[in-house]
Design a protein around this motif. Structure first.
Motif, mmCIF file in Angstrom:
data_model
loop_
_atom_site.group_PDB
_atom_site.id
_atom_site.type_symbol
_atom_site.label_atom_id
_atom_site.label_comp_id
_atom_site.label_asym_id
_atom_site.label_seq_id
_atom_site.Cartn_x
_atom_site.Cartn_y
_atom_site.Cartn_z
ATOM 1 N N LYS A 141 32.803 36.606 34.834
ATOM 2 C CA LYS A 141 33.082 37.116 36.180
ATOM 3 C C LYS A 141 34.373 36.483 36.677
ATOM 4 O O LYS A 141 34.558 35.263 36.589
ATOM 5 C CB LYS A 141 31.934 36.776 37.134
ATOM 6 C CG LYS A 141 32.172 37.209 38.588
ATOM 7 C CD LYS A 141 31.029 36.745 39.475
ATOM 8 C CE LYS A 141 31.217 37.188 40.916
ATOM 9 N NZ LYS A 141 32.442 36.641 41.528
ATOM 10 N N LEU A 142 35.278 37.303 37.209
ATOM 11 C CA LEU A 142 36.529 36.803 37.773
ATOM 12 C C LEU A 142 36.400 36.615 39.275
ATOM 13 O O LEU A 142 35.532 37.206 39.921
ATOM 14 C CB LEU A 142 37.668 37.782 37.485
ATOM 15 C CG LEU A 142 37.994 38.057 36.015
ATOM 16 C CD1 LEU A 142 39.154 39.032 35.907
ATOM 17 C CD2 LEU A 142 38.319 36.766 35.268
ATOM 18 N N VAL A 143 37.281 35.790 39.827
ATOM 19 C CA VAL A 143 37.351 35.621 41.279
ATOM 20 C C VAL A 143 37.995 36.877 41.868
ATOM 21 O O VAL A 143 39.117 37.235 41.523
ATOM 22 C CB VAL A 143 38.160 34.371 41.658
ATOM 23 C CG1 VAL A 143 38.305 34.275 43.169
ATOM 24 C CG2 VAL A 143 37.484 33.112 41.114
ATOM 25 N N ASP A 144 37.276 37.557 42.741
ATOM 26 C CA ASP A 144 37.747 38.791 43.366
ATOM 27 C C ASP A 144 37.812 38.581 44.872
ATOM 28 O O ASP A 144 37.446 37.522 45.394
ATOM 29 C CB ASP A 144 36.784 39.935 43.014
ATOM 30 C CG ASP A 144 37.380 41.310 43.277
ATOM 31 O OD1 ASP A 144 38.540 41.389 43.723
ATOM 32 O OD2 ASP A 144 36.677 42.315 43.037
ATOM 33 N N GLN A 145 38.276 39.605 45.577
ATOM 34 C CA GLN A 145 38.221 39.561 47.029
ATOM 35 C C GLN A 145 36.759 39.534 47.473
ATOM 36 O O GLN A 145 35.855 39.905 46.721
ATOM 37 C CB GLN A 145 38.930 40.782 47.634
ATOM 38 C CG GLN A 145 40.370 40.968 47.158
ATOM 39 C CD GLN A 145 41.255 39.788 47.485
ATOM 40 O OE1 GLN A 145 41.188 39.241 48.585
ATOM 41 N NE2 GLN A 145 42.085 39.383 46.537
ATOM 42 N N ASP A 146 36.496 39.084 48.685
ATOM 43 C CA ASP A 146 35.115 38.972 49.174
ATOM 44 C C ASP A 146 34.455 40.347 49.275
ATOM 45 O O ASP A 146 35.084 41.337 49.684
ATOM 46 C CB ASP A 146 35.097 38.304 50.549
ATOM 47 C CG ASP A 146 35.497 36.840 50.483
ATOM 48 O OD1 ASP A 146 35.353 36.243 49.400
ATOM 49 O OD2 ASP A 146 35.969 36.304 51.506
ATOM 50 N N PHE A 181 41.048 44.898 40.111
ATOM 51 C CA PHE A 181 41.871 43.713 39.885
ATOM 52 C C PHE A 181 43.335 44.108 39.762
ATOM 53 O O PHE A 181 43.698 44.999 39.000
ATOM 54 C CB PHE A 181 41.417 42.967 38.631
ATOM 55 C CG PHE A 181 40.043 42.368 38.759
ATOM 56 C CD1 PHE A 181 39.843 41.230 39.510
ATOM 57 C CD2 PHE A 181 38.950 42.974 38.161
ATOM 58 C CE1 PHE A 181 38.576 40.675 39.660
ATOM 59 C CE2 PHE A 181 37.683 42.433 38.294
ATOM 60 C CZ PHE A 181 37.492 41.291 39.045
ATOM 61 N N ASN A 182 44.171 43.435 40.551
ATOM 62 C CA ASN A 182 45.618 43.631 40.511
ATOM 63 C C ASN A 182 46.283 42.310 40.891
ATOM 64 O O ASN A 182 45.625 41.258 40.933
ATOM 65 C CB ASN A 182 46.046 44.777 41.439
ATOM 66 C CG ASN A 182 45.473 44.629 42.844
ATOM 67 O OD1 ASN A 182 45.413 43.512 43.375
ATOM 68 N ND2 ASN A 182 45.049 45.731 43.441
#
Length: 357
Positions: A141-146, A181-182
């Motif tokens: 899992k990547l860190v994404d926006q909330d 993701f960008n």
């Protein structure tokens, strides 16, 4: 600036140096009007700055008729930053160059944790799938926006029909970039350059015997390579429904097409301490040299690179001291260096005889 010092008849001596190095006129591509027939031209416009400390210290801790103990210590730290780029003091995100950051600062997606088979994660995974990204429990899992769930119709929100364990439902959440993701999801993960390096040599001399060892360490740098040997090594701590607290993802092969972000787990700390050399030697006394007609003679045995200590990289068989190829990459997860260009620290044993006539 530098200070050289010596105390107690130079039984304690060394130096302390502080430097600031400013480099200008570095070659960088600068955009030019397309009417010239070219889009870029090399110009002397880049500026960087390096500053740091260098310390050396040599001590004779014990000195008697038959026994001597000496130590040598070196320490260096360097802080690098970009001062100016092709567009002045504006960041160059395309090349990953940022004003005030080191040249080789890592700016990319950040690994968070492994997905779990919980109701909360199942909902998030369903939202990602509705956005064209398929992942499963046990994957990276990547860190994404909330993820901010709101009532349907809320201004600035987005509604997706998702499938959670065969049940379709609508999920409404703020359209703040979550679910894709960008560049907005990139993070500064650290620099490939260590924050500090140090070396330590200790020497014991007893009559005609001499024992010495050299230890080297580098700390504070980021390294890419942790997952490059994954799948080629026996790894027991992998995710499963019975081992949800595992360090590494669940191996997957075949089945439904999925998006795998485990390559971003390869970024980790490159801290290491290596014992480079341990050597023992014996010098023949003069009365024996006269008998064999030699001016000098010593017998020695040494072991090179006997031990290396560090974190997950070292345990995975990667040598964090080898940064060959790190300046070249085709993507954030495809470096010329790493496992494909990593030099293993071979342990070598040497026995020798030195003769002088």
């Amino acid at each position: 600036m530098g200070i050289d010092f010596g105390f107690l008849n130079n039984r304690i001596n060394g130096s302390v140096e502080y430097y600031v190095a400013k480099t200008s006129d570095l070659l960088l591509n600068r955009s030019i009007p397309i009417m010239t027939g070219y889009t870029q031209i090399l110009s002397n416009i880049g500026k960087t700055q390096n500053k740091g400390f260098e310390i050396t210290l040599s001590t004779t801790n014990i000195q008697t008729k038959d026994f001597t103990w000496k130590t040598d210590f070196t320490f260096s730290t360097n802080k690098e930053k970009i001062v100016e780029l092709a567009d002045g003091k504006n960041d160059d995100t395309a090349n990953g160059w940022f004003i005030g950051k080191p040249i080789n600062e890592v700016w990319t997606y950040k690994y968070d944790r492994l997905w779990q088979n919980t109701p909360e994660d199942q909902k998030l995974l369903a939202v990602y799938k509705a956005n064209g990204i398929t992942m499963f429990p046990g994957m990276a899992k990547l860190v994404d926006q909330d993820f901010i769930e709101v009532p349907k119709g809320t201004e600035g929100s987005i509604t997706k029909t998702v499938d959670i364990n065969g049940q379709k439902q609508e999920v409404t959440y703020m359209d703040n970039g979550f679910g894709k993701f960008n560049n907005d999801d990139n993070h500064f993960l650290g620099s490939f350059t260590p924050k500090w390096e140090g070396g330590f040599t200790t020497t014991f001399i007893y009559k005609n015997w001499q024992l010495n060892a050299f230890i080297y360490g580098r700390f504070g740098n980021t390294y890419y390579g942790l997952m490059q040997t994954y799948g080629r090594r026996v790894e027991k701590d992998t995710w499963s429904p019975e081992n949800t607290g595992a360090r590494f993802p669940q191996p997957r092969a075949g089945g439904e097409t999925f998006t795998d972000y485990s390559a971003y787990m390869s970024y980790t700390k490159g801290n290491m301490i290596a014992i480079r050399n341990i050597a023992l030697s014996y010098t023949l006394p003069e009365k024996l040299l006269n008998k064999i007609g030699a001016s000098s003679c010593s017998i020695y045995a040494q072991v090179l690179n006997p031990f290396i200590f560090g974190g997950e990289l070292v345990k995975a068989g990667i040598n964090p001291d080898d940064t060959t190829g790190w300046s070249e990459k085709t993507s954030a997860t495809n470096f010329i260096g790493g496992q494909t260009n990593n030099t293993v620290l071979n342990r070598s044993y040497v026995i020798g005889l030195r003769l002088g006539f």
